[in-house]
Design a protein around this motif. Structure first.
Motif, PDB file in Angstrom:
ATOM      1  N   ASP A 230       0.913  -1.118  -0.598  1.00 49.17           N
ATOM      2  CA  ASP A 230      -0.044  -0.449   0.158  1.00 49.17           C
ATOM      3  C   ASP A 230       0.440   1.373  -0.071  1.00 49.17           C
ATOM      4  OD1 ASP A 230      -2.081   2.427   0.022  1.00 49.17           O
ATOM      5  OD2 ASP A 230      -2.902   1.293   2.640  1.00 49.17           O
ATOM      6  N   PHE A 231       0.976   2.297  -0.852  1.00 49.62           N
ATOM      7  CA  PHE A 231       1.602   2.970  -0.906  1.00 49.62           C
ATOM      8  C   PHE A 231       1.073   4.601  -0.197  1.00 49.62           C
ATOM      9  CE2 PHE A 231       2.579   2.221  -5.765  1.00 49.62           C
ATOM     10  CZ  PHE A 231       3.443   1.470  -5.502  1.00 49.62           C
ATOM     11  N   GLY A 232      -0.001   4.245   0.214  1.00 49.62           N
ATOM     12  CA  GLY A 232      -0.917   5.315   0.639  1.00 49.62           C
ATOM     13  C   GLY A 232      -1.004   6.537  -0.064  1.00 49.62           C
ATOM     14  N   SER A 233      -1.644   7.782   0.906  1.00 46.74           N
ATOM     15  CA  SER A 233      -2.385   8.908  -0.326  1.00 46.74           C
ATOM     16  C   SER A 233      -1.743  10.101  -0.331  1.00 46.74           C
ATOM     17  CB  SER A 233      -3.810   8.546  -0.398  1.00 46.74           C
ATOM     18  OG  SER A 233      -4.489   8.835   0.683  1.00 46.74           O
ATOM     19  N   GLY A 234      -2.437  10.914  -0.513  1.00 38.03           N
ATOM     20  CA  GLY A 234      -1.697  12.030  -1.022  1.00 38.03           C
ATOM     21  C   GLY A 234      -0.724  12.494  -1.137  1.00 38.03           C
ATOM     22  N   HIS A 235       0.101  11.817  -1.378  1.00 34.19           N
ATOM     23  CA  HIS A 235       2.160  12.312  -1.646  1.00 34.19           C
ATOM     24  C   HIS A 235       1.835  13.396  -2.730  1.00 34.19           C
ATOM     25  CE1 HIS A 235       3.076   9.049   0.109  1.00 34.19           C
ATOM     26  NE2 HIS A 235       2.526   8.604  -0.365  1.00 34.19           N
ATOM     27  N   THR A 236       2.222  14.059  -2.835  1.00 30.27           N
ATOM     28  CA  THR A 236       2.690  15.483  -3.830  1.00 30.27           C
ATOM     29  C   THR A 236       3.925  15.249  -5.144  1.00 30.27           C
ATOM     30  OG1 THR A 236       2.993  16.480  -1.429  1.00 30.27           O
ATOM     31  CG2 THR A 236       3.588  17.963  -3.771  1.00 30.27           C
ATOM     32  N   VAL A 237       4.947  14.429  -5.029  1.00 37.17           N
ATOM     33  CA  VAL A 237       5.512  13.385  -5.882  1.00 37.17           C
ATOM     34  C   VAL A 237       5.598  12.225  -5.651  1.00 37.17           C
ATOM     35  CG1 VAL A 237       7.526  14.072  -7.161  1.00 37.17           C
ATOM     36  CG2 VAL A 237       6.564  16.084  -5.660  1.00 37.17           C
ATOM     37  N   ALA A 238       5.778  11.933  -6.874  1.00 36.75           N
ATOM     38  CA  ALA A 238       6.715  10.507  -6.927  1.00 36.75           C
ATOM     39  C   ALA A 238       7.625  10.178  -8.055  1.00 36.75           C
ATOM     40  CB  ALA A 238       5.292   9.417  -7.228  1.00 36.75           C
ATOM     41  N   THR A 239       8.675   9.521  -7.538  1.00 38.67           N
ATOM     42  CA  THR A 239       9.616   9.355  -8.540  1.00 38.67           C
ATOM     43  C   THR A 239       9.839   7.727  -8.275  1.00 38.67           C
ATOM     44  OG1 THR A 239      10.857   8.842  -5.807  1.00 38.67           O
ATOM     45  CG2 THR A 239      10.482  11.363  -7.450  1.00 38.67           C
ATOM     46  N   LEU A 240      10.133   7.680  -9.794  1.00 36.65           N
ATOM     47  CA  LEU A 240      10.704   6.459 -10.489  1.00 36.65           C
ATOM     48  C   LEU A 240      11.370   5.953 -11.003  1.00 36.65           C
ATOM     49  CD1 LEU A 240       6.864   6.543 -10.534  1.00 36.65           C
ATOM     50  CD2 LEU A 240       7.114   4.064 -11.662  1.00 36.65           C
ATOM     51  N   GLY A 241      13.065   6.266 -10.303  1.00 38.14           N
ATOM     52  CA  GLY A 241      13.993   6.420 -10.869  1.00 38.14           C
ATOM     53  C   GLY A 241      14.092   5.101 -10.946  1.00 38.14           C
ATOM     54  N   HIS A 242      14.428   5.525 -12.908  1.00 32.70           N
ATOM     55  CA  HIS A 242      14.792   4.067 -13.570  1.00 32.70           C
ATOM     56  C   HIS A 242      14.666   2.377 -13.082  1.00 32.70           C
ATOM     57  CE1 HIS A 242      17.641   6.067 -15.784  1.00 32.70           C
ATOM     58  NE2 HIS A 242      18.683   7.233 -14.658  1.00 32.70           N
ATOM     59  N   ILE A 243      13.220   2.412 -13.363  1.00 31.68           N
ATOM     60  CA  ILE A 243      12.437   0.773 -12.435  1.00 31.68           C
ATOM     61  C   ILE A 243      11.694   0.619 -14.175  1.00 31.68           C
ATOM     62  CG2 ILE A 243      10.727   2.433 -11.333  1.00 31.68           C
ATOM     63  CD1 ILE A 243      12.027  -1.100 -10.287  1.00 31.68           C
ATOM     64  N   LEU A 244      10.916   1.513 -14.715  1.00 29.06           N
ATOM     65  CA  LEU A 244      10.135   0.841 -15.605  1.00 29.06           C
ATOM     66  C   LEU A 244      10.988   0.018 -16.878  1.00 29.06           C
ATOM     67  CD1 LEU A 244       7.820   3.645 -16.307  1.00 29.06           C
ATOM     68  CD2 LEU A 244       7.610   2.641 -14.890  1.00 29.06           C
ATOM     69  N   HIS A 245      11.973   0.123 -17.141  1.00 31.31           N
ATOM     70  CA  HIS A 245      12.540  -0.469 -17.816  1.00 31.31           C
ATOM     71  C   HIS A 245      12.706  -1.955 -17.704  1.00 31.31           C
ATOM     72  CE1 HIS A 245      16.326   0.621 -16.073  1.00 31.31           C
ATOM     73  NE2 HIS A 245      16.823   0.267 -15.450  1.00 31.31           N
ATOM     74  N   SER A 246      13.060  -2.535 -15.660  1.00 29.94           N
ATOM     75  CA  SER A 246      13.362  -3.748 -15.753  1.00 29.94           C
ATOM     76  C   SER A 246      12.108  -4.275 -15.259  1.00 29.94           C
ATOM     77  CB  SER A 246      14.210  -3.536 -14.207  1.00 29.94           C
ATOM     78  OG  SER A 246      13.172  -3.083 -12.866  1.00 29.94           O
ATOM     79  N   GLU A 247      10.976  -2.902 -15.167  1.00 27.51           N
ATOM     80  CA  GLU A 247       9.566  -4.137 -14.887  1.00 27.51           C
ATOM     81  C   GLU A 247       8.876  -4.601 -15.781  1.00 27.51           C
ATOM     82  OE1 GLU A 247       7.908  -4.044 -11.175  1.00 27.51           O
ATOM     83  OE2 GLU A 247       9.999  -4.355 -11.269  1.00 27.51           O
ATOM     84  N   GLY A 248       9.083  -4.525 -16.754  1.00 28.92           N
ATOM     85  CA  GLY A 248       8.402  -4.203 -18.302  1.00 28.92           C
ATOM     86  C   GLY A 248       6.891  -3.619 -18.850  1.00 28.92           C
ATOM     87  N   ARG A 249       5.990  -4.217 -19.770  1.00 27.31           N
ATOM     88  CA  ARG A 249       4.786  -2.710 -19.656  1.00 27.31           C
ATOM     89  C   ARG A 249       4.563  -3.022 -19.177  1.00 27.31           C
ATOM     90  NH1 ARG A 249       4.612  -1.270 -25.471  1.00 27.31           N
ATOM     91  NH2 ARG A 249       6.912  -2.794 -25.639  1.00 27.31           N
ATOM     92  N   ASP A 250       3.579  -4.228 -18.957  1.00 26.83           N
ATOM     93  CA  ASP A 250       2.483  -4.462 -18.117  1.00 26.83           C
ATOM     94  C   ASP A 250       2.834  -4.043 -17.041  1.00 26.83           C
ATOM     95  OD1 ASP A 250       1.390  -5.926 -20.819  1.00 26.83           O
ATOM     96  OD2 ASP A 250       1.704  -8.259 -19.724  1.00 26.83           O
ATOM     97  N   ARG A 251       3.539  -4.549 -16.423  1.00 29.00           N
ATOM     98  CA  ARG A 251       4.001  -4.562 -14.774  1.00 29.00           C
ATOM     99  C   ARG A 251       3.812  -2.898 -14.776  1.00 29.00           C
ATOM    100  NH1 ARG A 251       5.481  -7.409  -9.862  1.00 29.00           N
ATOM    101  NH2 ARG A 251       6.299  -5.538  -9.584  1.00 29.00           N
ATOM    102  N   SER A 252       4.730  -2.485 -16.096  1.00 26.89           N
ATOM    103  CA  SER A 252       5.307  -0.204 -16.177  1.00 26.89           C
ATOM    104  C   SER A 252       3.607  -0.041 -15.581  1.00 26.89           C
ATOM    105  CB  SER A 252       6.110  -0.185 -16.856  1.00 26.89           C
ATOM    106  OG  SER A 252       7.092  -0.594 -16.698  1.00 26.89           O
ATOM    107  N   ARG A 253       2.640  -0.545 -16.874  1.00 25.52           N
ATOM    108  CA  ARG A 253       1.278   0.284 -17.035  1.00 25.52           C
ATOM    109  C   ARG A 253       0.503   0.153 -15.657  1.00 25.52           C
ATOM    110  NH1 ARG A 253      -0.688  -2.024 -21.916  1.00 25.52           N
ATOM    111  NH2 ARG A 253      -2.988  -0.686 -22.280  1.00 25.52           N
ATOM    112  N   GLU A 254       0.204  -1.316 -15.130  1.00 22.20           N
ATOM    113  CA  GLU A 254       0.072  -0.977 -13.900  1.00 22.20           C
ATOM    114  C   GLU A 254       0.124  -0.667 -12.216  1.00 22.20           C
ATOM    115  OE1 GLU A 254      -3.027  -2.788 -12.477  1.00 22.20           O
ATOM    116  OE2 GLU A 254      -2.760  -2.786 -15.235  1.00 22.20           O
ATOM    117  N   LEU A 255       1.334   0.205 -12.573  1.00 21.18           N
ATOM    118  CA  LEU A 255       2.743   0.648 -12.009  1.00 21.18           C
ATOM    119  C   LEU A 255       2.241   2.563 -11.942  1.00 21.18           C
ATOM    120  CD1 LEU A 255       4.968   0.430  -9.065  1.00 21.18           C
ATOM    121  CD2 LEU A 255       5.948   0.837 -10.882  1.00 21.18           C
ATOM    122  N   LEU A 256       2.544   2.853 -13.000  1.00 19.37           N
ATOM    123  CA  LEU A 256       1.731   3.988 -13.082  1.00 19.37           C
ATOM    124  C   LEU A 256      -0.066   4.222 -12.683  1.00 19.37           C
ATOM    125  CD1 LEU A 256       2.813   4.250 -16.349  1.00 19.37           C
ATOM    126  CD2 LEU A 256       3.989   5.020 -14.366  1.00 19.37           C
TER     127      LEU A 256
END
Length: 337
Positions: A230-256
């Motif tokens: 659970d990420f929680g809620s109400g965050h001002t900024v979210a950073t995804l620093g060089h993670i999508l490339h290892s997650e792959g297309r499907d997991r990246s879309r879900e993560l976003l």
């Protein structure tokens, strides 16, 4: 009448020796060549006395470094640093980039030696994006790559400070690793607090690095898989620093999509990646990194701005845009309405 230049095998022969430069650099770093020469020009004999390495080995490596323009040598046989090696290859300096070379020689090159088989099967020997296989991998290299992302993270921090509203800033640092992205943001705002999400084995590294910057009291930690916790809620900024490339297309879309719901209205998502162009003809570092993902992950890849932008829009974000920053590619930003 024009004549075309003759076709030669020169480039192929250069590539055949392509493994040499990073290994020569790493050998010099391990034997403290750049650290010793940071004190001033020295002969090979003087470097040998200070490092304990063999004179024969140092002669071969240091002369190669002269040819590669990472060292200079005068007529008296005195070796000295160049501006490039002085800035990036002395281990005591915060701009030191040599850790990435150690990562390449110890963790990447052995896996790349299986590339023929991997191309045949489409599957890596072992996937580092799975917790049971990858936690040790990431524990060992996230600190080494801190200098690669820190200048871009500082650029992001300045950009958000210049364009953000006054008041508390809640940062969600996803797959934080060393914490480089959130550390820069916390340095940019005394009101920033950080929530880190990463595997349990990596979080101690994040905690230690944040502590070195005097920021530990502003950090909280969530351990687990990105798509399960659970990420929680109400965050001002979210950073995804060089993670999508290892997650792959499907997991990246879900993560976003999941990140979208964790942000407050008006919140910003910042994505760092090795981008390729829309038709995948360049830039070369992004194309190389796609092969690195083939070697090291079960479904990872590199993506274009157009692809990631479409996923952000699909998740509900608006105004996907780029922010020029030091590094292999511009950052991608988008806003939650």
């Amino acid at each position: 009448m024009t004549t075309s230049a003759p076709v030669t095998p020169e480039r192929i022969m250069q590539f055949a020796w392509g493994y040499v430069p990073p290994l020569v650099l790493e050998a010099a770093i391990r034997h403290r060549v750049f650290d010793v020469l940071d004190g001033g020009p020295k002969t090979i004999t003087q470097v040998q006395k200070e490092t304990g390495a063999s004179e024969r080995g140092l002669t071969a490596v240091m002369n190669a470094l002269v040819g590669m323009e990472f060292l200079a040598k005068d007529k008296q046989g005195l070796f000295s640093l160049t501006p490039e090696s002085s800035t990036f290859l002395v281990s005591t300096k915060p701009s030191f980039h040599g850790g990435f070379l150690r990562h390449a020689s110890e963790q990447l090159i052995p896996k790349w030696l299986h590339l023929n088989k991997i191309v045949e099967t489409g599957r890596p020997e072992s996937a580092v994006n799975l917790e049971e296989a990858g936690s040790d991998f990431f524990q060992r290299f996230v600190v080494d790559i801190f200098p690669l992302s820190y200048p871009a993270a500082q650029t992001l921090s300045r950009h958000l400070s210049a364009n953000g509203a006054a008041g508390p800033v809640r940062v969600l640092d996803l797959a934080a690793g060393s914490g480089v992205w959130s550390i820069a943001l916390a340095q940019g705002s005394e009101q920033a607090t950080v929530t880190v999400v990463d595997w349990p084995e990596v979080i101690p590294v994040t905690r230690k690095t944040a502590g070195k910057f005097g920021l530990a009291d502003r950090y909280s930690f969530i351990a687990g898989d990105l798509l399960q916790v659970d990420f929680g809620s109400g965050h001002t900024v979210a950073t995804l620093g060089h993670i999508l490339h290892s997650e792959g297309r499907d997991r990246s879309r879900e993560l976003l999509k999941k990140t979208f719901w964790a942000l407050a209205p008006g919140g910003t998502i910042a994505v760092a990646e090795f981008l390729v162009n829309a038709d995948r003809t360049g830039p070369l570092n992004g194309l190389f990194f796609a092969v690195n993902m083939l070697v090291n992950t079960d479904s990872g890849d590199t993506y274009s701005f157009e692809e990631i932008s479409s996923w952000l829009t699909e998740a509900g974000f608006t105004n996907p845009r780029t922010l020029d920053a030091p590094g292999p590619s511009p950052l991608i930003l988008a806003t939650k309405p």
